[in-house]
Scaffold this active site. Structure first.
Site, PDB file in Angstrom:
ATOM      1  N   ASP A  44     -33.422  19.168  34.452  1.00 13.24           N
ATOM      2  CA  ASP A  44     -34.733  19.652  34.901  1.00 13.24           C
ATOM      3  C   ASP A  44     -35.029  21.039  34.325  1.00 13.24           C
ATOM      4  O   ASP A  44     -36.169  21.354  33.996  1.00 13.24           O
ATOM      5  CB  ASP A  44     -34.792  19.698  36.436  1.00 13.24           C
ATOM      6  CG  ASP A  44     -34.375  18.381  37.057  1.00 13.24           C
ATOM      7  OD1 ASP A  44     -35.243  17.510  37.231  1.00 13.24           O
ATOM      8  OD2 ASP A  44     -33.175  18.225  37.352  1.00 13.24           O
ATOM      9  N   ASP A  84     -40.833  22.016  35.626  1.00 19.95           N
ATOM     10  CA  ASP A  84     -40.705  20.562  35.665  1.00 19.95           C
ATOM     11  C   ASP A  84     -40.750  20.180  37.140  1.00 19.95           C
ATOM     12  O   ASP A  84     -39.790  20.414  37.880  1.00 19.95           O
ATOM     13  CB  ASP A  84     -39.384  20.136  35.032  1.00 19.95           C
ATOM     14  CG  ASP A  84     -39.172  18.632  35.074  1.00 19.95           C
ATOM     15  OD1 ASP A  84     -40.171  17.884  34.972  1.00 19.95           O
ATOM     16  OD2 ASP A  84     -38.011  18.205  35.208  1.00 19.95           O
ATOM     17  N   GLU A 127     -45.474  20.547  33.828  1.00 15.32           N
ATOM     18  CA  GLU A 127     -45.544  19.212  33.251  1.00 15.32           C
ATOM     19  C   GLU A 127     -46.358  18.300  34.158  1.00 15.32           C
ATOM     20  O   GLU A 127     -46.239  18.348  35.381  1.00 15.32           O
ATOM     21  CB  GLU A 127     -44.144  18.633  33.045  1.00 15.32           C
ATOM     22  CG  GLU A 127     -44.171  17.344  32.250  1.00 15.32           C
ATOM     23  CD  GLU A 127     -42.800  16.905  31.803  1.00 15.32           C
ATOM     24  OE1 GLU A 127     -42.601  16.758  30.596  1.00 15.32           O
ATOM     25  OE2 GLU A 127     -41.929  16.724  32.666  1.00 15.32           O
TER      26      GLU A 127
END
Length: 163
Positions: A140, A7, A67
């Site tokens: 996260d 992330d 991501e």
């Protein structure tokens, strides 16, 4: 297959390492890489690069998923996160990995079954799929684990379509 999910960020970068055997996900390690608040951006990016390379060397993932960025309001923050994402992609490529990118809605669809699921649903389903007693922290890290799960599902689908 060992999958590294990421992330992206520049202050806190979530990571999750899972093993996927085509049926079951097993968590190996998760957490966050943090960079020093207030440090010049170029030094934060160096710190991110070094820490990510160490993580890759430690866990030897066979696959990596990152991501995609999504930001609405703050363009300055978006640019900084984009710079960090570029460093993440560079580190993965230099370590011989071919990262795959997933949008937030793709991750939600894969993990929860609904592309507009809320954060709580995502985190709880990630916990359940990995057999964890508690929702992974920080957020996260939970997001990065969800990205890794998404990649596992996508890679399994790709194997079926190749047969």
């Amino acid at each position: 297959m060992v999958i590294l999910g990421i992330d992206p960020g520049y202050g806190t970068i979530g990571y999750g390492v899972v093993r996927y055997d085509g049926r079951k996900f097993t968590p190996i390690q998760y957490g966050a890489i943090t960079t020093q608040i207030g440090a010049p951006m170029h030094l934060r990016l160096c710190e991110l690069y070094d820490d990510l390379c160490t993580l890759i060397d430690t866990f030897h993932p066979e696959a990596a998923a990152v991501e995609e960025l999504f930001f609405n309001q703050n363009i300055t923050t978006g640019i900084q996160v984009a710079q960090a994402r570029g460093v993440i992609l560079l580190a993965l490529a230099q370590k011989g990995l071919h990262p795959v990118s997933y949008t937030p809605s793709q991750v939600k669809q894969s993990v929860v079954g609904y592309g507009k699921a809320d954060k709580h649903q995502m985190m709880e389903m990630t916990r359940i799929m990995l057999g964890l007693a508690k929702v992974p922290r920080p957020d996260d890290a939970a997001d990065a684990l969800a990205v890794a799960i998404c990649h596992g599902h996508a890679s399994r689908s790709a194997l079926y379509t190749q047969k």
